[in-house]
Design an enzyme around this catalytic site. Structure first.
Site, PDB file in Angstrom:
ATOM      1  N   PRO A  98       0.813  -1.220   0.000  1.00 48.21           N
ATOM      2  CA  PRO A  98       0.000   0.000   0.000  1.00 48.21           C
ATOM      3  C   PRO A  98       0.845   1.267   0.000  1.00 48.21           C
ATOM      4  CG  PRO A  98      -0.966  -1.610   1.462  1.00 48.21           C
ATOM      5  CD  PRO A  98       0.362  -2.185   1.022  1.00 48.21           C
ATOM      6  N   TYR A  99       1.955   1.279   0.754  1.00 48.65           N
ATOM      7  CA  TYR A  99       2.821   2.455   0.742  1.00 48.65           C
ATOM      8  C   TYR A  99       3.298   2.754  -0.669  1.00 48.65           C
ATOM      9  CZ  TYR A  99       7.239   4.904   0.577  1.00 48.65           C
ATOM     10  OH  TYR A  99       8.247   5.754   0.208  1.00 48.65           O
ATOM     11  N   ALA A 100       3.845   1.746  -1.347  1.00 49.46           N
ATOM     12  CA  ALA A 100       4.355   1.955  -2.697  1.00 49.46           C
ATOM     13  C   ALA A 100       3.246   2.393  -3.638  1.00 49.46           C
ATOM     14  CB  ALA A 100       5.026   0.683  -3.205  1.00 49.46           C
ATOM     15  N   THR A 158       0.653   4.140  -2.894  1.00 54.02           N
ATOM     16  CA  THR A 158       0.316   5.558  -2.675  1.00 54.02           C
ATOM     17  C   THR A 158       1.263   6.461  -3.455  1.00 54.02           C
ATOM     18  OG1 THR A 158       1.690   5.844  -0.669  1.00 54.02           O
ATOM     19  CG2 THR A 158      -0.592   5.089  -0.367  1.00 54.02           C
TER      20      THR A 158
END
Length: 325
Positions: free
Chosen positions: A140-142, A144
Protein backbone atom coordinates in the site's frame (compact mmCIF):
# COMPACT_ATOMS: atom_id res chain seq x y z
CA UNK A 1 15.50 31.73 -3.37
CA UNK A 2 12.86 30.54 -0.91
CA UNK A 3 11.33 27.06 -0.97
CA UNK A 4 8.48 25.46 1.00
CA UNK A 5 9.30 21.96 2.28
CA UNK A 6 6.37 19.83 3.43
CA UNK A 7 7.48 17.24 5.94
CA UNK A 8 10.51 19.43 6.53
CA UNK A 9 10.88 18.32 10.16
CA UNK A 10 11.27 14.67 9.19
CA UNK A 11 14.43 12.70 8.43
CA UNK A 12 14.73 13.43 4.72
CA UNK A 13 12.88 16.75 4.66
CA UNK A 14 15.04 18.27 7.40
CA UNK A 15 18.20 17.08 5.66
CA UNK A 16 16.98 18.65 2.42
CA UNK A 17 16.35 21.86 4.37
CA UNK A 18 19.93 21.80 5.67
CA UNK A 19 21.29 21.28 2.17
CA UNK A 20 19.18 24.20 0.98
CA UNK A 21 20.54 26.44 3.73
CA UNK A 22 24.11 25.44 2.90
CA UNK A 23 23.40 26.36 -0.74
CA UNK A 24 21.95 29.78 0.11
CA UNK A 25 18.31 28.71 -0.35
CA UNK A 26 15.90 29.70 2.43
CA UNK A 27 13.61 26.82 3.52
CA UNK A 28 10.13 27.32 4.91
CA UNK A 29 9.10 24.23 6.88
CA UNK A 30 5.57 22.82 7.06
CA UNK A 31 5.16 19.75 9.25
CA UNK A 32 2.36 18.27 11.34
CA UNK A 33 4.93 16.67 13.70
CA UNK A 34 3.11 13.34 13.47
CA UNK A 35 6.51 11.77 12.80
CA UNK A 36 8.67 14.88 12.43
CA UNK A 37 10.58 16.56 15.24
CA UNK A 38 10.22 20.18 16.29
CA UNK A 39 13.95 20.24 17.04
CA UNK A 40 14.67 19.60 13.36
CA UNK A 41 13.01 22.91 12.46
CA UNK A 42 14.92 25.03 14.98
CA UNK A 43 16.32 28.20 13.47
CA UNK A 44 14.13 27.83 10.38
CA UNK A 45 10.83 29.40 9.39
CA UNK A 46 8.40 26.79 10.69
CA UNK A 47 4.63 26.25 10.45
CA UNK A 48 3.09 23.41 12.41
CA UNK A 49 0.10 21.94 10.63
CA UNK A 50 -1.29 19.63 8.01
CA UNK A 51 -0.69 19.80 4.26
CA UNK A 52 -4.46 19.54 3.71
CA UNK A 53 -5.15 22.69 5.75
CA UNK A 54 -6.06 25.22 3.05
CA UNK A 55 -6.17 28.33 5.28
CA UNK A 56 -2.72 27.45 6.65
CA UNK A 57 -1.28 27.07 3.14
CA UNK A 58 -2.80 30.44 2.24
CA UNK A 59 -1.19 31.97 5.32
CA UNK A 60 2.23 30.52 4.47
CA UNK A 61 2.18 32.00 0.97
CA UNK A 62 0.78 35.31 2.21
CA UNK A 63 3.60 35.61 4.76
CA UNK A 64 6.24 34.28 2.35
CA UNK A 65 5.26 35.66 -1.06
CA UNK A 66 8.73 34.97 -2.45
CA UNK A 67 8.35 31.15 -2.29
CA UNK A 68 9.44 29.96 -5.74
CA UNK A 69 9.04 26.20 -5.40
CA UNK A 70 7.76 23.42 -3.16
CA UNK A 71 9.45 20.19 -2.13
CA UNK A 72 6.76 17.72 -1.07
CA UNK A 73 8.28 15.25 1.40
CA UNK A 74 5.33 14.79 3.76
CA UNK A 75 4.22 11.14 3.85
CA UNK A 76 3.91 8.02 5.95
CA UNK A 77 6.61 5.59 4.81
CA UNK A 78 6.71 2.32 6.82
CA UNK A 79 5.81 -0.61 4.55
CA UNK A 80 4.52 -3.06 7.20
CA UNK A 81 2.42 -0.28 8.75
CA UNK A 82 0.89 0.43 5.34
CA UNK A 83 -0.09 -3.24 5.03
CA UNK A 84 -1.77 -3.07 8.44
CA UNK A 85 -3.42 0.32 7.83
CA UNK A 86 -3.98 0.95 4.11
CA UNK A 87 -6.83 3.41 4.74
CA UNK A 88 -4.61 5.56 6.91
CA UNK A 89 -1.83 5.48 4.32
CA UNK A 90 -4.07 6.36 1.39
CA UNK A 91 -5.62 9.19 3.40
CA UNK A 92 -2.28 10.63 4.53
CA UNK A 93 -0.31 10.15 1.32
CA UNK A 94 -2.90 10.48 -1.47
CA UNK A 95 -5.97 12.34 -0.24
CA UNK A 96 -3.98 14.97 1.62
CA UNK A 97 -1.53 15.35 -1.28
CA UNK A 98 -4.46 16.09 -3.58
CA UNK A 99 -5.69 18.78 -1.20
CA UNK A 100 -2.15 20.12 -0.87
CA UNK A 101 -1.52 20.58 -4.58
CA UNK A 102 -4.93 22.20 -4.99
CA UNK A 103 -3.97 24.76 -2.34
CA UNK A 104 -0.54 25.26 -3.94
CA UNK A 105 -2.00 25.96 -7.37
CA UNK A 106 -4.50 28.40 -5.87
CA UNK A 107 -1.56 30.28 -4.36
CA UNK A 108 0.31 30.51 -7.65
CA UNK A 109 2.86 27.74 -7.11
CA UNK A 110 4.34 26.72 -10.47
CA UNK A 111 7.14 24.31 -9.44
CA UNK A 112 7.04 21.23 -7.22
CA UNK A 113 9.53 18.48 -6.49
CA UNK A 114 7.80 15.30 -5.27
CA UNK A 115 9.54 12.81 -3.01
CA UNK A 116 8.65 9.53 -4.67
CA UNK A 117 10.01 6.02 -4.27
CA UNK A 118 11.77 3.35 -6.28
CA UNK A 119 9.51 0.82 -4.55
CA UNK A 120 6.98 1.45 -7.31
CA UNK A 121 9.11 -0.43 -9.89
CA UNK A 122 8.92 -3.98 -11.12
CA UNK A 123 12.55 -5.02 -11.15
CA UNK A 124 14.03 -6.99 -14.02
CA UNK A 125 15.68 -10.37 -13.60
CA UNK A 126 18.98 -8.65 -12.85
CA UNK A 127 17.26 -6.48 -10.17
CA UNK A 128 18.04 -3.26 -12.03
CA UNK A 129 15.59 -0.58 -13.13
CA UNK A 130 15.61 2.73 -14.93
CA UNK A 131 12.97 5.42 -15.24
CA UNK A 132 11.28 3.55 -18.11
CA UNK A 133 10.98 0.24 -16.26
CA UNK A 134 7.44 -1.08 -15.67
CA UNK A 135 5.72 -0.12 -12.45
CA UNK A 136 4.37 -2.78 -10.11
CA UNK A 137 4.06 -1.48 -6.54
CA UNK A 138 3.30 -4.35 -4.18
CA UNK A 139 2.63 -2.60 -0.85
CA UNK A 140 0.00 0.00 0.00
CA UNK A 141 2.82 2.46 0.74
CA UNK A 142 4.35 1.96 -2.70
CA UNK A 143 0.96 2.21 -4.37
CA UNK A 144 0.32 5.56 -2.67
CA UNK A 145 3.49 6.89 -4.32
CA UNK A 146 2.49 5.52 -7.74
CA UNK A 147 -1.02 6.96 -7.39
CA UNK A 148 0.38 10.36 -6.43
CA UNK A 149 2.73 10.40 -9.41
CA UNK A 150 -0.13 9.61 -11.80
CA UNK A 151 -2.36 12.17 -10.10
CA UNK A 152 0.30 14.88 -10.35
CA UNK A 153 0.90 14.07 -14.02
CA UNK A 154 -2.79 14.55 -14.78
CA UNK A 155 -2.90 17.81 -12.82
CA UNK A 156 0.25 19.22 -14.42
CA UNK A 157 -1.19 18.51 -17.88
CA UNK A 158 -4.01 21.01 -17.34
CA UNK A 159 -2.69 23.46 -14.72
CA UNK A 160 0.23 25.92 -14.69
CA UNK A 161 2.46 23.79 -12.48
CA UNK A 162 5.52 21.71 -13.35
CA UNK A 163 6.20 18.65 -11.20
CA UNK A 164 9.33 16.51 -11.06
CA UNK A 165 9.22 13.23 -9.13
CA UNK A 166 12.49 12.12 -7.57
CA UNK A 167 12.32 8.37 -7.05
CA UNK A 168 14.44 7.59 -3.99
CA UNK A 169 16.10 4.27 -3.49
CA UNK A 170 17.05 3.41 0.12
CA UNK A 171 18.26 6.33 2.25
CA UNK A 172 20.87 5.71 4.94
CA UNK A 173 23.18 7.92 6.95
CA UNK A 174 22.57 11.33 8.49
CA UNK A 175 23.50 14.95 7.91
CA UNK A 176 27.32 14.77 8.08
CA UNK A 177 27.22 17.84 10.35
CA UNK A 178 24.89 15.91 12.68
CA UNK A 179 22.15 18.53 12.54
CA UNK A 180 19.51 15.89 11.80
CA UNK A 181 19.10 12.16 11.23
CA UNK A 182 16.59 9.40 11.77
CA UNK A 183 14.20 10.61 14.44
CA UNK A 184 13.15 7.08 15.42
CA UNK A 185 15.12 5.28 18.11
CA UNK A 186 14.09 1.90 16.74
CA UNK A 187 13.69 2.23 12.95
CA UNK A 188 12.31 -0.77 11.08
CA UNK A 189 14.70 -0.83 8.11
CA UNK A 190 17.71 -3.15 7.85
CA UNK A 191 20.44 -0.73 8.93
CA UNK A 192 18.38 0.51 11.85
CA UNK A 193 17.88 -3.05 13.03
CA UNK A 194 21.61 -3.70 12.67
CA UNK A 195 22.42 -0.72 14.87
CA UNK A 196 19.85 -1.93 17.40
CA UNK A 197 21.43 -5.40 17.41
CA UNK A 198 24.89 -3.86 17.75
CA UNK A 199 23.88 -1.66 20.68
CA UNK A 200 21.98 -4.46 22.46
CA UNK A 201 24.62 -7.08 21.57
CA UNK A 202 22.00 -9.46 20.18
CA UNK A 203 21.88 -11.20 16.77
CA UNK A 204 20.53 -9.31 13.78
CA UNK A 205 17.56 -10.93 12.03
CA UNK A 206 17.80 -11.25 8.26
CA UNK A 207 14.16 -11.20 7.23
CA UNK A 208 13.83 -13.17 4.02
CA UNK A 209 16.49 -15.52 2.68
CA UNK A 210 14.79 -17.06 -0.37
CA UNK A 211 14.83 -14.13 -2.76
CA UNK A 212 16.27 -14.70 -6.27
CA UNK A 213 19.46 -12.77 -5.47
CA UNK A 214 23.10 -13.85 -5.28
CA UNK A 215 22.81 -14.86 -1.62
CA UNK A 216 19.04 -15.17 -1.16
CA UNK A 217 18.64 -11.94 0.80
CA UNK A 218 16.97 -8.76 -0.37
CA UNK A 219 18.94 -6.31 -2.48
CA UNK A 220 18.78 -2.54 -2.16
CA UNK A 221 20.45 0.58 -3.54
CA UNK A 222 21.59 2.29 -0.35
CA UNK A 223 22.02 6.01 -1.03
CA UNK A 224 23.28 8.47 1.56
CA UNK A 225 20.61 10.91 2.71
CA UNK A 226 22.98 13.85 2.18
CA UNK A 227 23.41 12.80 -1.45
CA UNK A 228 19.62 12.74 -1.75
CA UNK A 229 19.44 16.19 -0.21
CA UNK A 230 21.96 17.71 -2.61
CA UNK A 231 20.00 16.23 -5.53
CA UNK A 232 17.01 18.33 -4.45
CA UNK A 233 19.16 21.44 -4.49
CA UNK A 234 20.34 20.53 -7.99
CA UNK A 235 16.73 20.03 -9.09
CA UNK A 236 15.74 23.44 -7.74
CA UNK A 237 18.64 25.10 -9.56
CA UNK A 238 17.85 23.41 -12.87
CA UNK A 239 14.06 23.22 -12.63
CA UNK A 240 13.20 25.43 -15.63
CA UNK A 241 15.38 23.30 -17.90
CA UNK A 242 14.31 19.84 -16.71
CA UNK A 243 12.68 17.97 -19.56
CA UNK A 244 11.86 14.75 -17.71
CA UNK A 245 9.13 14.26 -15.13
CA UNK A 246 10.85 11.46 -13.16
CA UNK A 247 14.46 10.97 -12.04
CA UNK A 248 15.93 8.05 -10.09
CA UNK A 249 18.18 8.86 -7.15
CA UNK A 250 20.47 5.96 -6.28
CA UNK A 251 24.09 4.89 -6.35
CA UNK A 252 23.76 2.51 -9.28
CA UNK A 253 24.99 -0.41 -7.17
CA UNK A 254 23.04 -3.14 -5.43
CA UNK A 255 23.87 -4.33 -1.91
CA UNK A 256 22.28 -7.44 -0.42
CA UNK A 257 21.39 -7.63 3.25
CA UNK A 258 24.25 -10.04 3.86
CA UNK A 259 26.63 -7.64 2.11
CA UNK A 260 25.27 -4.80 4.24
CA UNK A 261 26.06 -6.86 7.35
CA UNK A 262 29.60 -7.40 6.06
CA UNK A 263 30.02 -3.65 5.46
CA UNK A 264 28.61 -2.93 8.91
CA UNK A 265 31.06 -5.32 10.54
CA UNK A 266 33.95 -3.62 8.74
CA UNK A 267 32.98 -0.34 10.40
CA UNK A 268 32.15 -1.32 13.99
CA UNK A 269 34.46 -2.40 16.80
CA UNK A 270 32.63 -5.66 17.49
CA UNK A 271 30.79 -7.62 14.78
CA UNK A 272 27.13 -8.51 14.89
CA UNK A 273 25.92 -12.06 14.41
CA UNK A 274 22.95 -12.92 12.22
CA UNK A 275 19.95 -15.23 12.42
CA UNK A 276 17.46 -15.91 9.66
CA UNK A 277 13.76 -15.07 9.83
CA UNK A 278 10.78 -15.01 7.42
CA UNK A 279 10.23 -12.05 5.11
CA UNK A 280 8.07 -9.22 6.46
CA UNK A 281 4.65 -8.40 4.93
CA UNK A 282 5.04 -6.15 1.90
CA UNK A 283 8.79 -6.69 1.49
CA UNK A 284 10.19 -7.42 -1.96
CA UNK A 285 13.48 -8.69 -3.37
CA UNK A 286 14.44 -5.13 -4.24
CA UNK A 287 16.24 -3.30 -7.01
CA UNK A 288 18.90 -0.75 -7.84
CA UNK A 289 19.10 1.90 -10.52
CA UNK A 290 21.02 1.65 -13.76
CA UNK A 291 20.03 5.09 -15.03
CA UNK A 292 22.33 8.04 -15.69
CA UNK A 293 19.45 10.50 -15.97
CA UNK A 294 20.31 12.22 -12.68
CA UNK A 295 23.87 12.75 -13.83
CA UNK A 296 22.75 14.06 -17.20
CA UNK A 297 19.97 16.36 -16.01
CA UNK A 298 21.12 17.36 -12.53
CA UNK A 299 24.89 16.95 -12.83
CA UNK A 300 24.47 14.75 -9.75
CA UNK A 301 25.79 11.42 -8.61
CA UNK A 302 26.08 9.78 -5.22
CA UNK A 303 29.40 10.61 -3.55
CA UNK A 304 29.13 8.80 -0.21
CA UNK A 305 29.73 5.04 0.13
CA UNK A 306 27.66 2.49 2.01
CA UNK A 307 30.34 2.47 4.70
CA UNK A 308 30.04 6.27 4.97
CA UNK A 309 26.30 5.88 5.45
CA UNK A 310 26.84 3.28 8.17
CA UNK A 311 29.40 5.49 9.97
CA UNK A 312 27.13 8.52 9.89
CA UNK A 313 24.14 6.44 11.03
CA UNK A 314 26.15 5.14 13.99
CA UNK A 315 27.39 8.63 14.84
CA UNK A 316 23.85 9.97 14.71
CA UNK A 317 22.61 7.11 16.92
CA UNK A 318 25.11 8.28 19.57
CA UNK A 319 23.96 11.90 19.19
CA UNK A 320 20.24 11.18 19.04
CA UNK A 321 19.64 10.77 22.76
CA UNK A 322 21.19 14.12 23.63
CA UNK A 323 19.76 15.81 20.51
CA UNK A 324 16.16 14.63 20.89
CA UNK A 325 15.96 13.80 24.60
Amino acid sequence: MRVLISGGAGFIGSTVASACLDAGISPVILDSLVTGRREFAEGRVFYEGDISDGPLIDKIFAENPDIEAVIHCAALIVVPDSVADPIGYYRANVTKSLEFIDHLIRNGCTQMVFSSSASIYRAGEDHTVDENSPLDPVSPYARTKAVCEAMFTDIAATHPIKIVSLRYFNPIGADPKMRTGLQLRRPSHALGKMIEAYEDRVPFQITGTAYPTSDGTGIRDYVHVWDLATAHVAALRRFPDLDEAVINLGTGAGTTVRELVEAFNRVVDHPIEVVEAPARPGDVAGAYTRSDRARRLLDWQARYSVEDGIRHSLEWARHRESRLG
